[in-house]
Design an enzyme around this catalytic site. Structure first.
Site, mmCIF file in Angstrom:
data_model
loop_
_atom_site.group_PDB
_atom_site.id
_atom_site.type_symbol
_atom_site.label_atom_id
_atom_site.label_comp_id
_atom_site.label_asym_id
_atom_site.label_seq_id
_atom_site.Cartn_x
_atom_site.Cartn_y
_atom_site.Cartn_z
ATOM 1 N N LYS A 49 -40.233 12.894 11.660
ATOM 2 C CA LYS A 49 -40.874 13.702 12.700
ATOM 3 C C LYS A 49 -39.981 13.745 13.942
ATOM 4 C CE LYS A 49 -45.352 13.070 13.003
ATOM 5 N NZ LYS A 49 -46.540 12.250 13.335
ATOM 6 N N ARG A 91 -46.951 9.114 18.796
ATOM 7 C CA ARG A 91 -47.026 9.467 17.383
ATOM 8 C C ARG A 91 -46.051 8.616 16.573
ATOM 9 N NH1 ARG A 91 -45.428 15.710 17.874
ATOM 10 N NH2 ARG A 91 -46.574 15.921 15.906
ATOM 11 N N GLY A 116 -51.049 5.832 5.893
ATOM 12 C CA GLY A 116 -51.216 4.404 6.140
ATOM 13 C C GLY A 116 -50.544 4.001 7.432
ATOM 14 N N MET A 152 -49.742 4.577 11.537
ATOM 15 C CA MET A 152 -50.722 4.694 12.604
ATOM 16 C C MET A 152 -51.075 6.140 12.944
ATOM 17 S SD MET A 152 -50.579 3.316 16.372
ATOM 18 C CE MET A 152 -50.251 4.958 16.897
ATOM 19 N N ARG A 192 -41.595 20.108 8.944
ATOM 20 C CA ARG A 192 -41.026 19.343 7.821
ATOM 21 C C ARG A 192 -40.956 20.269 6.620
ATOM 22 N NH1 ARG A 192 -46.311 15.537 7.445
ATOM 23 N NH2 ARG A 192 -47.787 17.222 7.145
ATOM 24 N N HIS A 235 -49.977 9.080 -34.304
ATOM 25 C CA HIS A 235 -49.823 10.300 -35.097
ATOM 26 C C HIS A 235 -50.338 11.505 -34.321
ATOM 27 C CE1 HIS A 235 -51.432 13.239 -38.039
ATOM 28 N NE2 HIS A 235 -50.227 13.057 -38.576
ATOM 29 N N SER A 274 -26.566 12.835 -34.406
ATOM 30 C CA SER A 274 -27.759 13.167 -33.645
ATOM 31 C C SER A 274 -28.470 11.843 -33.356
ATOM 32 C CB SER A 274 -28.625 14.108 -34.480
ATOM 33 O OG SER A 274 -29.881 14.262 -33.918
ATOM 34 N N CYS A 310 -31.960 13.697 -30.203
ATOM 35 C CA CYS A 310 -33.278 14.270 -30.421
ATOM 36 C C CYS A 310 -34.253 13.133 -30.167
ATOM 37 C CB CYS A 310 -33.422 14.841 -31.818
ATOM 38 S SG CYS A 310 -33.206 13.641 -33.121
ATOM 39 N N TYR A 345 -25.413 18.337 -26.691
ATOM 40 C CA TYR A 345 -26.724 18.967 -26.547
ATOM 41 C C TYR A 345 -27.841 17.933 -26.493
ATOM 42 C CZ TYR A 345 -27.666 18.002 -31.463
ATOM 43 O OH TYR A 345 -27.889 17.363 -32.659
HETATM 44 P P1 ADP Z 1 -49.636 13.464 11.745
HETATM 45 O O1 ADP Z 1 -48.374 12.806 11.335
HETATM 46 O O2 ADP Z 1 -50.855 12.832 11.225
HETATM 47 O O3 ADP Z 1 -49.570 14.941 11.532
HETATM 48 P P2 ADP Z 1 -49.105 14.032 14.506
HETATM 49 O O4 ADP Z 1 -48.382 13.065 15.349
HETATM 50 O O5 ADP Z 1 -48.319 15.176 14.055
HETATM 51 O O6 ADP Z 1 -49.743 13.224 13.322
HETATM 52 O O7 ADP Z 1 -50.322 14.519 15.370
HETATM 53 C C1 ADP Z 1 -51.659 14.662 15.033
HETATM 54 C C2 ADP Z 1 -52.173 15.934 15.647
HETATM 55 O O8 ADP Z 1 -52.017 15.912 17.064
HETATM 56 C C3 ADP Z 1 -51.424 17.155 15.183
HETATM 57 O O9 ADP Z 1 -52.323 18.224 15.017
HETATM 58 C C4 ADP Z 1 -50.473 17.433 16.303
HETATM 59 O O10 ADP Z 1 -50.105 18.776 16.367
HETATM 60 C C5 ADP Z 1 -51.275 17.016 17.510
HETATM 61 N N1 ADP Z 1 -50.409 16.601 18.598
HETATM 62 C C6 ADP Z 1 -49.500 15.607 18.582
HETATM 63 N N2 ADP Z 1 -48.839 15.528 19.738
HETATM 64 C C7 ADP Z 1 -49.346 16.497 20.542
HETATM 65 C C8 ADP Z 1 -49.053 16.941 21.867
HETATM 66 N N3 ADP Z 1 -48.106 16.362 22.591
HETATM 67 N N4 ADP Z 1 -49.761 17.958 22.346
HETATM 68 C C9 ADP Z 1 -50.717 18.545 21.602
HETATM 69 N N5 ADP Z 1 -51.038 18.187 20.366
HETATM 70 C C10 ADP Z 1 -50.356 17.172 19.817
HETATM 71 MG MG MG Z 2 -48.439 16.169 12.190
#
Ligand code: ADP
Ligand code: MG
Ligand code: MG
Length: 924
Positions: A25, A96, A105, A107, A342, A459, A811, A879, A899
């Site tokens: 990210k 984030r 899993g 945060m 992504r 079988h 083969s 094969c 092959y």
């Molecule tokens: P995830 O990996 O679960 O997608 P994100 O970090 O991308 O988590 O964020 C969760 C949500 O919060 C997403 O919809 C993202 O667009 C929104 N979001 C994250 N940062 C901001 C920000 N600075 N302003 C507005 N929305 C945000």
């Molecule tokens: Mg996201």
């Protein structure tokens, strides 16, 4: 790492290619910023900082991290003209997580960090919107409380519902500013009660707590389990980064929105923006399902200018990343921001179509188009699958033994399957405890096969895969009661005639009919595979036993048959009695008669195969399994004999009864009755049947082997019962002669199974030469063919140089070879200890699925090299199931094979895998 280590990178300075350091990210946020997309300003704290933090015994942030964070916050303040903690014009941020690989899993994101009682008032003043202010505040308290302080969600939900009910609000948007204010106060109290401390109000303290919480989540239980389960090693992803990003607000009114987009449709691949948005909403609202989002098409109507900007964003993302992007955006009062991007995850249809179209648009090269697709995923496109929108629960789970889904009425024996399926044209599913060769006509008549016992090589599984029919094997929750024509599944059951659905791709069994989606070999898939064939060095052939299989294999793009198993032909309903006759024959004359009758049938089989595949090679393997496999089961025979003997007594009684008619009736009537009684049962017929079955039982007992798979089979049989092989060889060569006469260009290949010494090959070659001379003389024209051997015995590998003097081709039969190299019997291994071996990493993979390169592969390499030392142009292939497995195909490419041969529906997978294997080692 020293005090001068750079722990933090602004979005405009971080290296967008360095996902290991910045997380996926973070790296993309940097890259997007640097190519001029509108990303809210922010910075990334590196994964190195995370690892250094986790290394500290007392878990404090390494020296320098918070200093650098403060510097970056100051820079953010300059860029945005706002102040972190400044009540007059507060700067708010999101925190984030994000590692090199996307990973559930980790945060959750905290939004609106920096709010407290004072900055809240500033925010309200700056926006003139108190509802917005309190909405942001209560979201922040809840997210921070849950994510950073570990307060359970239920505690907040409880308060939330109290307020919502008191306000008589149906939806969140119905809540007023006062309601939200009350909610935030209640939330603050919840946090204090739960943590024993007041909610932290200093923004910098909030930030530090949040950063540590993100780092800690890397070692959280869920994240650790996930990495283990999906084999994510530290080389792939080590530690998580933290992204601090200036907040932008999609909830600032009706000129604001938030949404997610795909640059192309991930389900179909269509080149059209795809996604959803919500007006006046924030963050996760779109995915949380609180309100129903609208399709992005609607944006053109609701916010035409924004729709245009979004189209531009889409174009920029694709032309930069040259890959379908899955992105997040927010519109704040008419300004569009991109918050994440992504590579988009797509199903096989989407991947194939976008590969071909992006190449045609000049975005990617053919090589890239081929390399971005997982070969195995192509199977999705080649079999009917369950309608993904169906939500029915499975009643039983077995092994996914042959892919595809099928529905039909349950039948419990092969004859009924034939009756209902073949004669009456119904769709049936054959349900058996396990299947036997004599069930084969039931397979042909069924849509799919379900067995309660047996593994992926039972079988049922092998035959179903060969036919390309769905099969679920070893569904142990099911017990089959053939006599009552019923199957019990836990608390429920189904009877003959009840409809069931099986999914051989997942191993699941359903009651009732679940709609299926038909496969389609799309024009894009054809194009893609054509490119694959251009790049690949390995040729892909198919294992096919019948003309029907062969036609399918051609459709899938096979350039020949690498393995045609003659035993499958022996099992056809019109052949089996002749085969049995041949086996139980008491005199050479009887045997000859049976063989004479079989010869034209086999000749016809081979001729059809040659014709379907012309001008490609067809490799026919002489009979391989022990012959007793064609005879009925010993216990069944004993039972039949006991029944017949009882019947013999009864028929004698009937004869006596007939003879007594004169005592009961007038002579005329007595004669009529006598005939009637005699017609019911002929004692001679019963005696004949007993004699036949006794002969068969004697034969079964005589042929009994302790270890049939290591016993009297393959070429051993060919040498001790030469008539069978001679008949087969003659049938092959005569079929070839007929084709030659008809002007059809064919390449017949004769392959001998189970060979371990060149003497064996020499013996069989003598039969071939003799028949060849005769056939040529008879047809008066040359008949070409190739002679070769299976390599599936360890000694054959060691003696490859000598075998290659007789054999024009090798083969590799890697199923048997793997058993031999490991000294594992596959059935026993897979049913008993292999799962444990795999789980505890004694063996990383199941060697019957993934070719064991270090052992079996090494032996193959030796055999290839030695074989070619004796015969330079020795043609070598594989094969068996490994021939359709991408990693094994890559190995075969490296080992210099010519092959691979695999089951028909696997051919497209193998074609793509062969291309990828070739590209892997080609200088780019
Ligand atoms: P995830 O990996 O679960 O997608 P994100 O970090 O991308 O988590 O964020 C969760 C949500 O919060 C997403 O919809 C993202 O667009 C929104 N979001 C994250 N940062 C901001 C920000 N600075 N302003 C507005 N929305 C945000
Ligand atoms: Mg996201
Ligand atoms: Mg074999």
């Amino acid at each position: 790492m020293t005090e001068t280590t750079k722990w933090v990178f602004a979005f405009d300075e971080g290296d967008g290619k360095n996902k290991k350091l910045l997380g996926g990210k973070g790296a993309n946020l940097c890259e997007m910023t640097q190519i001029g997309l509108n990303v809210p300003p922010g910075f990334v704290i590196t994964t190195d900082a995370c690892l250094a933090y986790l290394d500290q015994p007392d878990h404090h942030l390494p020296t320098g991290v918070m200093d650098q964070v403060r510097d970056q916050m100051a820079a953010l303040e300059r860029k945005t003209g706002k102040g972190f903690g400044n009540p007059d014009n507060p700067l708010l941020v999101s925190v984030r997580s994000g590692s090199a690989m996307s990973m559930p899993g980790m945060m959750d994101t905290i939004l609106n960090l920096g709010l407290n009682e004072e900055t809240l008032q500033g925010e309200i003043k700056a926006t003139g919107d108190d509802r917005f202010g309190y909405d942001s505040y209560r979201r922040f308290i809840q997210l921070f409380g849950k994510v950073a302080l570990g307060v359970p969600d239920e505690a907040f939900d409880h308060e939330f519902n109290i307020v919502k009910e008191a306000a008589h609000a149906k939806q969140d948007v119905d809540l007023s500013a006062a309601d939200l204010k009350e909610m935030s106060e209640r939330f603050l109290r919840v946090v204090e009660e739960q943590t024993g401390k007041p909610f932290p109000s200093d923004p910098m303290v909030q930030l530090e707590i949040a950063v540590k919480a993100v780092f800690n989540s890397w070692m959280g239980r869920r994240a650790v389990d996930y990495r283990k389960q999906f084999h994510i090693t530290p080389e792939m992803a080590n530690g998580t980064a933290v992204n601090i990003c200036t907040m932008v607000f999609g909830n600032r009114g009706n000129d604001s929105a938030t949404g997610v987009g795909f640059t192309r449709n991930p389900g179909t691949g269509e080149n059209k923006l795809y996604g959803e948005y919500l007006i006046n909403a924030q963050g996760e609202d779109v995915v949380a399902g609180i309100r129903t989002p609208k399709p992005l098409d609607r944006l053109t109507v609701e916010m035409p200018k924004m729709a245009e900007e979004l189209a531009e964003l889409r174009a920029k993302l694709e032309s930069h990343y040259r890959e379908v992007q899955d992105f997040e955006f927010t519109i704040e009062r008419g300004v569009l921001y991109c918050l994440q991007t992504r590579n988009g995850k797509m199903n096989a249809h989407g991947m194939v179509r976008t590969s071909v179209e992006m190449e045609q648009e000049g975005l990617i090269s053919k090589e890239q188009a081929l390399q971005r697709i997982d070969p195995v995923s192509l199977e999705q496109m080649l079999f009917p699958r369950l309608d993904p929108s169906s939500k029915v629960e499975a009643v039983a789970q077995g092994l996914p033994a042959s892919p595809g889904a099928a529905a039909g009425v349950a039948v419990f024996d092969a004859d009924r399957a034939h009756q209902l399926g073949h004669d009456l044209g119904q769709k049936v599913i054959l349900v058996r405890e396990e299947t036997k060769p004599e069930d084969i006509h039931g397979f042909f008549a069924s849509e799919g096969i379900l067995t309660a016992r047996g593994g992926k090589t039972s079988h049922a599984a092998v035959v179903a895969r060969g036919m390309g029919k769905p099969c679920v094997a070893g569904a142990e929750g099911i017990s089959v009661d053939v006599s009552r024509r019923e199957a019990i599944v836990g608390a429920t059951s189904f009877k003959e005639g009840d409809t069931i659905t099986i999914d051989g791709s997942s191993g699941r069994v359903y009651l009732g009919e679940i709609p299926t989606v038909e496969p389609d070999f799309t024009p894009e898939l054809s194009t893609l595979l054509q490119w694959a064939d251009e790049m690949a060095r390995l040729k892909v052939m198919a294992n096919a036993d019948t003309p029907e299989d062969a036609r399918n294999a051609r459709k899938y793009g096979a350039v020949g048959i690498g393995l045609a198993r003659t035993e499958r032909m022996f099992n056809a309903t019109d052949r089996l009695p002749l085969v049995i006759e041949m086996i139980v024959a008491e005199t050479p004359e009887q045997r000859d008669a049976a063989l004479e009758a079989l010869l034209p049938l086999q000749r016809q089989d081979f001729r059809e195969l040659f014709e379907v595949m012309a001008p490609n090679p067809v490799t026919i393997r002489l009979l391989d399994p022990p012959i007793h496999e064609f005879l009925p089961d010993e216990h069944q025979l004993e039972q039949d004999l006991a029944d017949l003997r009882a019947l013999a007594g009864a028929t004698r009684g009937m004869t006596a009864l007939a003879g007594s008619m004169g005592l009961l009736h007038t002579p005329e009537k007595a004669r009529d009755e006598f005939d009637a009684v005699r017609r019911v049962m002929d004692p001679m017929m019963v005696e004949e049947a007993i004699a036949k079955k006794e002969a068969m039982l004697r034969k079964v007992r005589a042929l009994h082997e302790t270890n049939p798979m290591l016993g009297h089979r393959g070429v051993r049989l060919g040498i001790s019962f030469p008539d069978i092989y001679k008949m087969q060889v003659r049938a092959i060569l005569e079929a070839a002669a007929e084709c030659a006469q008809a002007g059809i260009d064919i390449q017949p290949q004769i392959k001998v199974p189970q060979v371990c010494t060149v003497q064996e090959l020499k013996r069989v070659k003598a039969y071939v030469d003799e028949a060849h001379a005769e056939v040529q003389a008879k047809h008066g024209q040359p008949v070409k063919f190739k002679f070769g051997t299976m390599v599936e015995v360890v000694r054959a590998c060691m003696r490859a140089e000598s075998l290659a003097e007789e054999a024009e081709f090798f083969s590799f039969g890697t199923n048997d070879l793997t058993q031999a190299v490991f000294s594992f019997s596959r059935e026993d291994a897979e049913n008993k200890f292999l799962p444990l071996y795999n789980q505890s990493d004694v063996l990383h993979d199941n060697p019957f699925e993934v070719l064991d390169e270090k052992g079996v592969g090494k032996l193959m390499q030796l055999a290839v090299d030695w074989g070619r030392a004796a015969r330079k142009d020795l043609h070598v292939g594989i094969c068996g199931e490994h021939g359709g497995h991408p990693a094994s195909i890559a190995f075969c490419d490296q080992a210099g094979l010519d092959y691979v041969s695999c089951s028909g529906p696997r051919v497209p997978v193998a074609r793509l895998a062969a291309a990828q294997a070739a590209l892997k080692h080609r200088p780019q």
